[in-house]
Every structure is written in C-alpha cells, then in structure tokens.
Write a protein that holds these residues in place. Structure first.
Motif, PDB file in Angstrom:
ATOM      1  N   CYS A  94      10.748  84.262  18.719  1.00 26.38           N
ATOM      2  CA  CYS A  94      10.473  85.625  19.203  1.00 26.38           C
ATOM      3  C   CYS A  94       9.393  85.703  20.285  1.00 26.38           C
ATOM      4  O   CYS A  94       8.345  85.055  20.192  1.00 26.38           O
ATOM      5  CB  CYS A  94      10.072  86.478  18.003  1.00 26.38           C
ATOM      6  SG  CYS A  94       9.797  88.195  18.426  1.00 26.38           S
ATOM      7  N   VAL A  95       9.635  86.537  21.293  1.00 30.43           N
ATOM      8  CA  VAL A  95       8.684  86.704  22.400  1.00 30.43           C
ATOM      9  C   VAL A  95       7.633  87.784  22.139  1.00 30.43           C
ATOM     10  O   VAL A  95       6.645  87.872  22.875  1.00 30.43           O
ATOM     11  CB  VAL A  95       9.403  87.088  23.720  1.00 30.43           C
ATOM     12  CG1 VAL A  95      10.252  85.948  24.247  1.00 30.43           C
ATOM     13  CG2 VAL A  95      10.237  88.354  23.544  1.00 30.43           C
ATOM     14  N   VAL A  96       7.874  88.620  21.118  1.00 32.04           N
ATOM     15  CA  VAL A  96       7.016  89.818  20.968  1.00 32.04           C
ATOM     16  C   VAL A  96       5.512  89.508  20.901  1.00 32.04           C
ATOM     17  O   VAL A  96       4.714  90.171  21.564  1.00 32.04           O
ATOM     18  CB  VAL A  96       7.498  90.687  19.778  1.00 32.04           C
ATOM     19  CG1 VAL A  96       6.498  91.776  19.444  1.00 32.04           C
ATOM     20  CG2 VAL A  96       8.855  91.304  20.107  1.00 32.04           C
ATOM     21  N   PRO A  97       5.075  88.475  20.137  1.00 27.03           N
ATOM     22  CA  PRO A  97       3.630  88.219  20.105  1.00 27.03           C
ATOM     23  C   PRO A  97       3.055  87.903  21.495  1.00 27.03           C
ATOM     24  O   PRO A  97       1.872  88.126  21.732  1.00 27.03           O
ATOM     25  CB  PRO A  97       3.500  87.014  19.170  1.00 27.03           C
ATOM     26  CG  PRO A  97       4.720  87.083  18.303  1.00 27.03           C
ATOM     27  CD  PRO A  97       5.803  87.600  19.204  1.00 27.03           C
ATOM     28  N   TYR A  98       3.905  87.391  22.388  1.00 34.88           N
ATOM     29  CA  TYR A  98       3.438  87.052  23.733  1.00 34.88           C
ATOM     30  C   TYR A  98       3.487  88.258  24.674  1.00 34.88           C
ATOM     31  O   TYR A  98       2.662  88.394  25.560  1.00 34.88           O
ATOM     32  CB  TYR A  98       4.275  85.908  24.325  1.00 34.88           C
ATOM     33  CG  TYR A  98       4.387  84.730  23.378  1.00 34.88           C
ATOM     34  CD1 TYR A  98       3.369  83.791  23.281  1.00 34.88           C
ATOM     35  CD2 TYR A  98       5.493  84.591  22.541  1.00 34.88           C
ATOM     36  CE1 TYR A  98       3.466  82.737  22.379  1.00 34.88           C
ATOM     37  CE2 TYR A  98       5.597  83.540  21.649  1.00 34.88           C
ATOM     38  CZ  TYR A  98       4.580  82.607  21.564  1.00 34.88           C
ATOM     39  OH  TYR A  98       4.670  81.578  20.673  1.00 34.88           O
ATOM     40  N   THR A  99       4.501  89.116  24.494  1.00 35.47           N
ATOM     41  CA  THR A  99       4.627  90.237  25.433  1.00 35.47           C
ATOM     42  C   THR A  99       3.813  91.447  24.991  1.00 35.47           C
ATOM     43  O   THR A  99       3.368  92.238  25.823  1.00 35.47           O
ATOM     44  CB  THR A  99       6.093  90.683  25.601  1.00 35.47           C
ATOM     45  OG1 THR A  99       6.592  91.112  24.342  1.00 35.47           O
ATOM     46  CG2 THR A  99       6.962  89.568  26.132  1.00 35.47           C
ATOM     47  N   ARG A 100       3.645  91.613  23.688  1.00 39.60           N
ATOM     48  CA  ARG A 100       2.931  92.809  23.202  1.00 39.60           C
ATOM     49  C   ARG A 100       1.527  92.494  22.727  1.00 39.60           C
ATOM     50  O   ARG A 100       0.758  93.405  22.436  1.00 39.60           O
ATOM     51  CB  ARG A 100       3.724  93.436  22.050  1.00 39.60           C
ATOM     52  CG  ARG A 100       5.006  94.076  22.489  1.00 39.60           C
ATOM     53  CD  ARG A 100       4.745  95.460  23.032  1.00 39.60           C
ATOM     54  NE  ARG A 100       5.946  96.043  23.605  1.00 39.60           N
ATOM     55  CZ  ARG A 100       6.051  97.307  23.946  1.00 39.60           C
ATOM     56  NH1 ARG A 100       5.055  98.140  23.767  1.00 39.60           N
ATOM     57  NH2 ARG A 100       7.152  97.763  24.497  1.00 39.60           N
ATOM     58  N   GLY A 101       1.229  91.212  22.538  1.00 38.51           N
ATOM     59  CA  GLY A 101      -0.119  90.832  22.137  1.00 38.51           C
ATOM     60  C   GLY A 101      -0.367  90.993  20.644  1.00 38.51           C
ATOM     61  O   GLY A 101       0.567  91.170  19.854  1.00 38.51           O
ATOM     62  N   GLY A 137       7.078  97.089  30.951  1.00 36.38           N
ATOM     63  CA  GLY A 137       7.675  96.530  29.740  1.00 36.38           C
ATOM     64  C   GLY A 137       7.480  95.039  29.581  1.00 36.38           C
ATOM     65  O   GLY A 137       6.667  94.406  30.244  1.00 36.38           O
ATOM     66  N   CYS A 138       8.301  94.490  28.683  1.00 34.00           N
ATOM     67  CA  CYS A 138       8.062  93.124  28.210  1.00 34.00           C
ATOM     68  C   CYS A 138       8.466  92.051  29.211  1.00 34.00           C
ATOM     69  O   CYS A 138       7.874  90.986  29.235  1.00 34.00           O
ATOM     70  CB  CYS A 138       8.732  92.934  26.851  1.00 34.00           C
ATOM     71  SG  CYS A 138       7.930  93.938  25.571  1.00 34.00           S
ATOM     72  N   VAL A 139       9.460  92.318  30.087  1.00 33.36           N
ATOM     73  CA  VAL A 139       9.766  91.339  31.140  1.00 33.36           C
ATOM     74  C   VAL A 139       8.607  91.321  32.133  1.00 33.36           C
ATOM     75  O   VAL A 139       8.184  90.260  32.608  1.00 33.36           O
ATOM     76  CB  VAL A 139      11.092  91.664  31.874  1.00 33.36           C
ATOM     77  CG1 VAL A 139      11.349  90.661  32.992  1.00 33.36           C
ATOM     78  CG2 VAL A 139      12.257  91.671  30.900  1.00 33.36           C
ATOM     79  N   GLY A 147       6.620 100.542  14.938  1.00 32.36           N
ATOM     80  CA  GLY A 147       5.729  99.444  15.316  1.00 32.36           C
ATOM     81  C   GLY A 147       6.539  98.171  15.251  1.00 32.36           C
ATOM     82  O   GLY A 147       7.511  98.101  14.501  1.00 32.36           O
ATOM     83  N   GLN A 148       6.142  97.150  16.021  1.00 34.26           N
ATOM     84  CA  GLN A 148       6.889  95.875  15.951  1.00 34.26           C
ATOM     85  C   GLN A 148       6.799  95.287  14.558  1.00 34.26           C
ATOM     86  O   GLN A 148       7.670  94.573  14.112  1.00 34.26           O
ATOM     87  CB  GLN A 148       6.322  94.867  16.949  1.00 34.26           C
ATOM     88  CG  GLN A 148       6.955  94.952  18.303  1.00 34.26           C
ATOM     89  CD  GLN A 148       6.119  95.771  19.250  1.00 34.26           C
ATOM     90  OE1 GLN A 148       4.956  96.030  18.977  1.00 34.26           O
ATOM     91  NE2 GLN A 148       6.704  96.176  20.338  1.00 34.26           N
ATOM     92  N   ASN A 149       5.695  95.605  13.884  1.00 33.62           N
ATOM     93  CA  ASN A 149       5.490  95.094  12.535  1.00 33.62           C
ATOM     94  C   ASN A 149       4.818  96.229  11.760  1.00 33.62           C
ATOM     95  O   ASN A 149       3.663  96.122  11.350  1.00 33.62           O
ATOM     96  CB  ASN A 149       4.607  93.856  12.632  1.00 33.62           C
ATOM     97  CG  ASN A 149       4.674  93.034  11.399  1.00 33.62           C
ATOM     98  OD1 ASN A 149       5.396  93.361  10.452  1.00 33.62           O
ATOM     99  ND2 ASN A 149       3.911  91.977  11.374  1.00 33.62           N
ATOM    100  N   PHE A 163      15.126  99.842  28.657  1.00 30.74           N
ATOM    101  CA  PHE A 163      16.088  98.771  28.355  1.00 30.74           C
ATOM    102  C   PHE A 163      15.867  98.183  26.968  1.00 30.74           C
ATOM    103  O   PHE A 163      16.568  97.263  26.573  1.00 30.74           O
ATOM    104  CB  PHE A 163      15.940  97.634  29.370  1.00 30.74           C
ATOM    105  CG  PHE A 163      16.385  97.991  30.758  1.00 30.74           C
ATOM    106  CD1 PHE A 163      17.640  97.652  31.204  1.00 30.74           C
ATOM    107  CD2 PHE A 163      15.542  98.677  31.618  1.00 30.74           C
ATOM    108  CE1 PHE A 163      18.054  97.970  32.474  1.00 30.74           C
ATOM    109  CE2 PHE A 163      15.947  99.007  32.900  1.00 30.74           C
ATOM    110  CZ  PHE A 163      17.209  98.657  33.327  1.00 30.74           C
ATOM    111  N   GLY A 164      14.861  98.663  26.233  1.00 27.47           N
ATOM    112  CA  GLY A 164      14.452  97.923  25.034  1.00 27.47           C
ATOM    113  C   GLY A 164      14.536  98.688  23.734  1.00 27.47           C
ATOM    114  O   GLY A 164      15.349  99.596  23.557  1.00 27.47           O
ATOM    115  N   CYS A 165      13.653  98.311  22.832  1.00 30.32           N
ATOM    116  CA  CYS A 165      13.634  98.821  21.461  1.00 30.32           C
ATOM    117  C   CYS A 165      13.102 100.263  21.421  1.00 30.32           C
ATOM    118  O   CYS A 165      12.754 100.839  22.446  1.00 30.32           O
ATOM    119  CB  CYS A 165      12.757  97.921  20.600  1.00 30.32           C
ATOM    120  SG  CYS A 165      11.056  97.796  21.214  1.00 30.32           S
TER     121      CYS A 165
HETATM  122 FE1  F3S Z   1      12.184  94.162  23.845  1.00 28.51          FE
HETATM  123 FE2  F3S Z   1       9.597  94.254  24.091  1.00 28.51          FE
HETATM  124 FE3  F3S Z   1      10.825  95.819  22.380  1.00 28.51          FE
HETATM  125  S1  F3S Z   1      10.817  92.435  24.159  1.00 28.51           S
HETATM  126  S2  F3S Z   1      12.526  94.580  21.744  1.00 28.51           S
HETATM  127  S3  F3S Z   1      11.035  95.889  24.565  1.00 28.51           S
HETATM  128  S4  F3S Z   1       8.842  94.861  22.089  1.00 28.51           S
END
Ligand code: F3S
Ligand code: SAH
Ligand code: SF4
Length: 469
Positions: free
Chosen positions: A173-180, A87-89, A209-211, A12-14
């Motif tokens: 942004c939630v990424v620092p919390y969900t991905r660490g 995943g992040c949820v 990478g997220q960053n 569902f994500g990136c």
């Molecule tokens: Fe979504 Fe997690 Fe990617 S919140 S955008 S799946 S890093």
C-alpha cells in the motif's frame, strides 16, 4: 484576485479524496472562485488524483492530455487557465508530473490544501511550482468550513474526515507514503462541522479516515477520545439520524467500538472491514497484523454485539507468492463470513512499497482468472444477502428522484439503493419501506408508513451463513 473565477475540480480517488475536493472548493469559494461542472469554462482546473493502483495513477495523465488542449484553446482567446494536480499522485510523483506534463502549473500534495490560495497566487506570479512537504500545522483548522448553500446542494448524506494518514505499512500500500503519519482531528472541530452540516439538512454522516478506527483525537476535556466516544457525541447533534464510519483496520477494532454497534441506535448495522486475503501466509507477507482466525473471531464478536450487522470487505488477489491453495483460502473465507458485498482488486505493484520488490510476482493472466472467480463468489454472497431482504421493512433515507417519475431513491441501513414510489417532499427524510422486489443494482419497495421507524432485524439467511450452518 479578480472576482468570480470559475473552478473545475475532478476527484479520482477514495471518499477522502472526494471530501478533500469539497474542502478545496469551499476554501477557494472564499477567494472568489465559483464551481463549474464544465472543464472548458474553467479558469482553474484541479485534478485530485489517486495513487493506489497503477490504473488509478495513469488516469491522471490521460486527463492531463485533455485539459492541456482546453488550456491551449483558452490561450487563443487570451484567457489564462491554470492547471493544478493535487492528491496522492502529486505527493508521490511531484516534479515527475511537470516533466511528463509541462502544461501543469501547480503540483501539491494532500498536506498543502489549506495553503492553496497562497500557492495559486505564487504559481500565477512566479511560474510552475511543486509542494509536497508534510505540513507541520493543523491543515483542518485552516480549511474554510463548508458554506450553508454549498452544503445544502450536497444533499442528505455527507462525509467528514476525522483521521488522516496511516502507520500500518501494509506491504502493498502507498497510503502511508502519500498521506503520511496517522493524525486525528480534535473532537470539537469535527462536531462543529457536523453541526453545520445538520443545520443545512444533512441527516447521515459518515466519519472517514484511511484508518478511521485508530482515531484518538483530542476531546473537549483535553484527553484523547476514541472513535466510539466520537460516534456517541456525533449522534446527539440535533438533526443527525444516521452514523457510519469507514475504513477500519481489523487490528484497531476494540471492545468499545464493538459495543458501540450494540449501544448506539443511530450507528447503522453495516461495517466495511477489509481483510485482503484468507490465507495466513499471505496476510503475514502483507504485514496485515491479523490472521484469518483473528478476523473470524472479530466477526463473531461483532455479530454477537449487533446481530443485524452486515459486513463488507476488500480483497487483493495475486499478491506475490499467492499459491492456488492461498487463493482457495480466500474463496472459503468469503463463504464463511457471508459478506453483503466486497471490492476485489488484482495486486498492483506500487513503486517504493516492499511488495513490489518481493519474489514470486504473479502472472497477469493468473491474477485476472482469480479475480473473476473471486468476484463470482462475492456476487453470490451479495445476491443471497439481497434476497434475504425481500419482504422486510427498512428505514430508507431518500436522497433524490428515482428513475421513473413519482419515484424516489434512497439508501437502506445496509447502503443498498432502494427505489420506491414516494412524494418528492420526502427527499432528505427517512421513511419505512417494505422491500417488494430485488433488482440487479437496487431494491424496489413500497412506502410502509411515514413516521415511526422500522426496527432493523437480522435477515434470516445471514444467520445461517454466519453460524456456518
Ligand atoms: Fe487513492 Fe490516496 Fe485515497 S492513494 S485511495 S486517493 S488516500
Ligand atoms: N485504508 C484502507 C484501504 C485503503 S486502499 C484499509 O486499510 O483497508 C483501499 C483498498 O485498495 C485496500 O483495502 C486494498 O484492497 C486495495 N489496494 C491497496 N493497495 C493495492 C495494491 N497495491 N494493489 C491492489 N489493490 C490495492
Ligand atoms: Fe494501506 Fe494498510 Fe494503511 Fe490500509 S492499513 S491504508 S491498506 S497501509
């Protein structure tokens, strides 16, 4: 575990979420699971979720309703179906998911993927479980490498995660919390993975990478390597013809990486560089650590290093406190940079982030109206960029059959889909194509020659936009 159980994974994500799904499937393949595209045939259903905006997070609950019915139907036939949420949820909501959706057997966050076979066996034996600890061991070292067959099925282009997590804490942004916290993979394991991909026919690799431009993984010499150095090394893997990387933060775009756009011919002249807003006041409230002027000067240095470079970006409209003047500054930035495309989103307050608590939350109707105006401005820029491609000759990496028989579709250096009449034997290869027509979603072209590559030159209209003329 019995042989050949069926696995259904949905992302569902990136791009990193999609990559993770592939690596989970690879890891489970070595434990007897075969992938299926039909959820109703599966013995194990993994929903790999995204928490970035409210809409993305809610999608998982409607999908869970559907898979719960599949689980019930299977139970009538005495077949046990396991439902897992990854995943992040999963990371952000943990136990809450099981409370809202009791059919779920296993909830596990992105840092537990390498332990998946063990977690599944435990959930089967002991009942429902939730795993959202941040790992202390190297996840990537424990994930199974992709098999040659699985890789071949994935075609000529592949993503490889090189960096995960984020220390930037943008306030929306939630990424620092969900991905660490930020973590970089060692160079050698990345190169080994790219070698496997190249042997299986992959020609284009996108380092993700997220960053990603904060990459500082350990090199073979024991010291940290930059992303620029990693790109240079990836470019000498036999068979790899094209390189990209995403997503970058403007703050980490250093001189060495800018120079890589001048010096590495395999690095494609396209860069995704999210700016989020054109207003300094909003950028500060977002904790972006760059101003509008910083961004514009970076764009100038990048275009100086690589005149053919096209830029894409991400924008958020309706961040708390955004006035009409702030929004006008975003619109003017779009015109000033002349992006070749961009994603734009309405601000979605995410639980636990500072932005959600800020005063001056913007009305939904105002957000929608601004989003429409911004999307119109972006569409105009993109159309101008596409028009500037008419008559030019590009290298196209052909990926699959096109809409009509005898046609193939591939990507230009700028990631535009290009349709051309070409023999199927060219799938997985690069050929020069002259652009003859601009459609709404793709470009159309004619094969120029097979063999010697076309040089990528800067489109005339971008020169005008970039210099503000
Ligand atoms: Fe979504 Fe997690 Fe990617 S919140 S955008 S799946 S890093
Ligand atoms: N790591 C990337 C982006 C990750 S999220 C970066 O730093 O740019 C992808 C995009 O989603 C972001 O660039 C942002 O534009 C958007 N986004 C993130 N959080 C959001 C939120 N709370 N509301 C709306 N859009 C958001
Ligand atoms: Fe989120 Fe900002 Fe990190 Fe990107 S840099 S992942 S937007 S916190």
């Amino acid at each position: 575990m019995s042989q050949s159980r069926k696995l259904y994974v949905k992302s569902f994500g990136c791009q990193m979420n999609v990559y993770d799904s592939r690596r989970m499937a690879d890891t489970l393949a070595s434990h007897g699971y075969v992938e299926t595209a039909a959820a109703e045939d599966a013995d194990l259903i993994i929903l790999n979720t995204c928490h970035i905006r409210e809409k993305a997070a809610e999608k998982v609950y409607s999908e869970l309703g559907r898979v719960r019915r599949l689980k019930q139907a299977a139970a009538v036939e005495n077949r046990r179906v396991l439902i897992a949420v990854a995943g992040c949820v999963a990371q952000a909501e943990g136990e809450e998911i099981i409370r809202r959706a009791p059919a779920v057997d296993l909830v596990f966050g992105p840092q537990s993927y390498h332990r998946l076979p063990m977690l599944l066996a435990r959930a089967e034996r002991d009942g429902r479980a939730v795993y959202t600890d941040f790992a202390t061991e190297d996840k990537f070292a424990h994930l199974a490498p992709p098999s040659a067959a699985a890789t071949r099925a994935r075609g000529a282009c592949a993503f490889v995660t090189v960096q995960e997590g984020c220390d930037k804490f943008c306030t929306f942004c939630v990424v620092p919390y969900t991905r660490g916290a930020e973590l970089s993979r060692p160079v050698q394991s990345i190169i080994a993975e790219i070698e496997l991909l190249a042997e299986a026919g992959v020609r284009e690799v996108t380092l993700i990478g997220q960053n990603v431009n904060a990459y500082h993984g350990m090199g073979p010499d024991g010291g940290p390597w930059s992303l620029a150095r990693l790109l240079e090394r990836a470019g000498v893997v036999p068979g790899i013809e094209r390189l990209r990387y995403t997503t970058s933060h403007p703050h980490d775009m250093d001189d060495e990486l800018i120079a890589a756009h001048r010096d590495l011919p395999k690095l494609m002249p396209q860069l995704h560089l999210p700016v989020q807003s054109g207003s300094d006041r909003i950028l500060a409230a977002m904790n972006r650590s760059h101003t509008r002027a910083d961004y514009l000067s970076l764009v100038e240095r990048l275009r100086h290093a690589c005149p053919a470079l096209a830029l894409t970006s991400d924008f958020i409209v309706g961040f708390p406190g955004e006035s009409e003047d702030d929004f006008a500054a975003t619109l003017s930035l779009v015109a000033e940079v002349g992006f070749s495309g961009a994603f734009s989103f309405k601000y979605s307050p995410r639980p636990g982030t500072p932005g959600a608590e800020m005063p001056g939350q913007i009305d939904e109707a105002v957000k929608s109206e601004r989003l429409q105006r911004l999307q119109r401005a972006i569409d105009e820029c993109q159309a101008a960029f596409n028009r500037s491609c008419l008559g030019r000759t590009f290298d196209v990496l052909f990926e699959r059959p096109g809409r009509h028989s005898g046609q193939l579709v591939g990507r230009s250096p700028y990631l535009q889909p290009v349709q051309a009449t070409a023999p199927a034997s060219l799938i997985g290869d690069i050929a020069a194509v002259t652009i003859t027509e601009i459609g709404s979603n793709s470009l159309f072209g004619a094969l120029a020659a097979v063999g010697p590559r076309a040089a990528v030159t800067r489109p005339a209209e971008t020169v005008l936009v970039a210099t503000g003329a």
